[in-house]
Design an enzyme around this catalytic site. Structure first.
Site, PDB file in Angstrom:
ATOM      1  N   GLU A 266       0.819  -1.209   0.000  1.00 52.18           N
ATOM      2  CA  GLU A 266       0.000   0.000   0.000  1.00 52.18           C
ATOM      3  C   GLU A 266       0.859   1.268   0.000  1.00 52.18           C
ATOM      4  OE1 GLU A 266      -3.849  -1.866  -0.025  1.00 52.18           O
ATOM      5  OE2 GLU A 266      -3.093   0.130  -0.503  1.00 52.18           O
ATOM      6  N   ARG A 270       0.496   3.749  -3.281  1.00 51.32           N
ATOM      7  CA  ARG A 270      -0.189   5.026  -3.008  1.00 51.32           C
ATOM      8  C   ARG A 270       0.805   6.173  -2.815  1.00 51.32           C
ATOM      9  NH1 ARG A 270      -5.843   3.810   0.192  1.00 51.32           N
ATOM     10  NH2 ARG A 270      -5.818   1.546   0.024  1.00 51.32           N
ATOM     11  N   ASP A 399      -4.118 -10.391  -8.365  1.00 50.49           N
ATOM     12  CA  ASP A 399      -4.462  -9.491  -9.464  1.00 50.49           C
ATOM     13  C   ASP A 399      -3.326  -8.672 -10.070  1.00 50.49           C
ATOM     14  OD1 ASP A 399      -4.282  -8.048  -7.098  1.00 50.49           O
ATOM     15  OD2 ASP A 399      -6.285  -7.186  -7.199  1.00 50.49           O
ATOM     16  N   GLU A 531     -12.307  -0.793 -10.410  1.00 54.09           N
ATOM     17  CA  GLU A 531     -11.822  -1.746 -11.421  1.00 54.09           C
ATOM     18  C   GLU A 531     -12.709  -1.854 -12.654  1.00 54.09           C
ATOM     19  OE1 GLU A 531      -9.825  -2.287  -7.715  1.00 54.09           O
ATOM     20  OE2 GLU A 531     -11.978  -2.458  -8.127  1.00 54.09           O
ATOM     21  N   THR A 617      -1.060   0.426 -10.283  1.00 53.53           N
ATOM     22  CA  THR A 617      -2.324  -0.189  -9.876  1.00 53.53           C
ATOM     23  C   THR A 617      -3.169   0.723  -8.993  1.00 53.53           C
ATOM     24  OG1 THR A 617      -3.251  -2.344  -9.196  1.00 53.53           O
ATOM     25  CG2 THR A 617      -1.587  -1.333  -7.749  1.00 53.53           C
TER      26      THR A 617
END
Length: 642
Positions: A266, A270, A399, A531, A617
């Site tokens: 994360e 981010r 994913d 998504e 992502t």
């Protein structure tokens, strides 16, 4: 010396005492000289930055630092070769969806072709505000470059883009209805941001119902996740006052000296991703320096027997460990597999090869170990380097590993052949084992548990329509149309999962008569996820089929109707009821991803053109690395200076 005197006494015509004196002087001189040489070589290895000096004295096999595009290890050289082809061949075929042609032109300076934004004085002020920001950043950038040839040059990078990052007219569509819809998305972003600033400034996320901030425990004491996640969204939408407030907060209040439990994944996608994209869009050195500083703090997570990083790290002490819920202390595929884009760019900006080395080592191990049926299970031991259990998912836990394979290839200007091979080999295994067709004709990706299929697809897996779409053009020629059709089918299935509220559940099933429906109460929630909209955006850009913009507008209306509250946007607990119950959380990825993808969906294609940018992502745009252009540019500058 006694033994030496005995030897010299036997030499005719030589005084033992005189010879001994001269020998003593010579010996002392040689001793002094050898000590001086030893001292010089010893000091060489204690200099702060001795790698370049070591190259002078040591062979290439002893010191081989890796650099992006010219790595020293053989495998890195293979991954990052010079471009074979700068053209993009359209998928061909009589039936099915046609891939929109995208011709690549030689990189030329676009600065002379930029035109003033349309829309009157407000747009002129926006241009002036942006130009002031970029002009100031260029002055800072130019003052820091030139002395060291290894230093990243922002001006060279900008010259190597095919198109201006913000397009010729900020991506403003000609069609009035489309532009009106785009402006609506911009208003939603401003509304979400204003409420965050009013009630949760400096906290990680906004709780819009209780009008306070949320910190959470994913970021190890870091604050301002919504601020860093929003930097690029604010900038591309032209919300310059808001962007400048965010930049000032990063400058004065983003403290990276935290001491808490942080998710490596994360923090990377981010914070590191958000800072990198903000730098590449604006040229502000502040963002680059913060990104590199934070990247250094993530490196201790890789200190494992295999080099596979653990999932949790204390940013202060550097101690790392695996998630308590992870099977047998394992690392998660989607976490250690979602570092490549950001870490390659950290090497690009810092000239420090360690970041690229770390992610290349992960890839090397994955290539070496056996994969069941060609599939990548979700759990891997960072100690033994073996799979812990055979659970395979294109949704949660797996994913973005697959996403970063194809995007690593694209980001390398299509020179990272190893990433390309891994991606298409994995996609073949996914098609052979996971892709299914429901009785109602919907194509979906099931999960695989030790050979047994679980006919469930998560909302997270709905990114795969866009992923397969952007990779269609570089597959085997005979499969390009097939991949584009598969991308469209999966995107259609995900649209069908969006219920009468036009919002989708966290997971949906295809068994017991269910068709893209959440059959469990625990799967019915929607937390503002991006998504499905992400795939709409990619499929629009690849095909220009108007249905994708219509589907996107359905999502905008649903967000306004069901998720907008008085002080922000909130997720909902059940997408199957119109009398919604809100979860009181405005996720930072709603600002970074959901609203950005919607804005791009209703913009012209030259706003963050896919010819120049890939999205991490978390939807942070990172530029394609054109080493051939950067090297040619450097050669021309050198020739001109001579």
């Amino acid at each position: 010396m006694a033994k030496l005197s005995m030897v010299f006494r036997k030499l005719p015509g030589v005084s033992a005492s005189g010879m001994g004196l001269r020998l003593s002087q010579k010996f002392m001189f040689l001793l002094f000289l050898s000590g001086l040489v030893t001292l010089c070589f010893g000091a060489l290895f204690f200099l702060p930055d001795s790698v370049r000096l070591k190259r002078i004295f040591l062979s290439k096999t002893e010191i081989q630092p890796v650099t992006v595009g010219s790595g020293s290890e053989n495998d890195v050289r293979e991954h990052l070769k010079r471009p074979k082809d700068q053209g993009m061949t359209s998928a061909k075929g009589e039936a099915g969806i046609k891939l929109k042609s995208q011709s690549r032109k030689p990189p030329v300076s676009y600065e002379a072709t930029e035109v003033r934004l349309a829309g009157g004085k407000a747009q002129e002020d926006l241009n002036l505000s942006r130009s002031k920001t970029e002009s100031a950043s260029e002055k800072v950038t130019s003052s820091n470059h030139g002395a060291n040839s290894d230093t990243f040059s922002y001006k060279k990078f900008r010259r190597c883009l095919f198109k201006p990052p913000l397009g010729r007219d900020n991506g403003r569509p000609v069609d009035p209805q489309t532009n009106e819809r785009r402006e609506k998305v911009r208003e939603m972003m401003k509304f979400a941001w204003d409420n965050y600033k009013r009630y949760a400034w400096g906290k990680n996320e906004l709780r819009p119902l209780t009008r306070n901030g949320h910190i959470g425990n994913m970021f190890g004491g870091l604050r301002g996740a919504s601020i860093v996640d929003s930097l690029d969204t604010l900038y591309i939408m032209g919300l310059m006052d808001e962007y400048n407030d965010a930049k000032e907060w990063v400058k004065t209040s983003l403290d990276l000296n935290s001491n808490g439990e942080a998710s490596l994944f994360e923090v990377n996608i981010r914070y590191v991703g958000g800072l990198l994209s903000a730098y590449y869009l604006t040229g502000e050195e502040l963002f680059k320096n913060k990104a590199v500083e934070l990247g250094e703090k993530l490196l201790p997570a890789f200190n494992t027997p295999t080099g596979i990083p653990r999932g949790v790290i204390n940013l202060g002490s550097g101690t790392s460990w695996s998630w308590g819920w992870a099977s047998a202390g394992s690392s998660i595929l989607a976490e250690f597999g979602t570092l490549h884009l950001e870490f390659v760019h950290l090497t690009e900006l810092s000239s420090n090869p360690v970041y690229t080395e770390k992610v290349m080592n992960i890839r090397k191990l994955l290539n070496k170990i056996e994969k069941p049926h060609g599939l990548y299970p979700n759990f891997l031991s960072p100690v033994s380097g073996n799979w812990v259990q055979h659970h395979v998912s294109i949704g949660g836990l797996g994913d973005s590993f697959y996403e970063y394979l194809i995007k690593s290839y694209l980001m390398s200007d299509k020179t990272d052949d190893d990433a390309k091979k891994m991606y298409y080999t994995a996609l073949e295994a996914i098609e052979a084992n996971l892709v299914q067709k429901s009785p109602g004709g919907l194509t979906y990706m099931a999960e695989w548990r030790g050979g047994i299929l679980d006919h469930k697809m998560g909302h997270l897996a709905c990114f795969s329509g866009g992923m397969i779409g952007i990779g269609a053009d570089d597959g085997a020629p005979e499969k390009r149309q097939h991949y584009l059709d598969l991308a469209a089918e999966i995107t259609h299935t995900c649209h069908e999962s969006y219920t009468p509220t036009k919002l989708g559940p966290e997971a949906f099933r295809f068994d017991s008569g269910a068709e893209a429906t959440a059959t469990r109460l625990s799967d019915r929630y929607y937390i503002l996820r991006p998504e499905v909209i992400e795939s709409y955006m990619y499929m629009w850009r690849l095909t220009h089929d108007p249905k994708y913009r219509e589907w996107g507008w359905e999502a905008v209306e649903a967000l306004e109707q069901h998720c907008r509250v008085e002080s922000g946007f909130s997720g909902i607990r059940d997408v199957y009821t119109t009398s919604v119950s809100h979860d009181n959380m405005q996720q930072s990825f709603f600002l970074s991803e959901t609203l950005k993808y919607l804005y791009l969906l209703f913009s012209d294609d030259d706003l963050l053109s896919l010819e120049d940018w890939v999205f991490n992502t978390e939807a942070h745009p990172l530029p394609i690395i054109r080493n051939s252009c950067l090297q040619d540019d450097a050669t021309q500058e050198k020739t001109a200076s001579e």
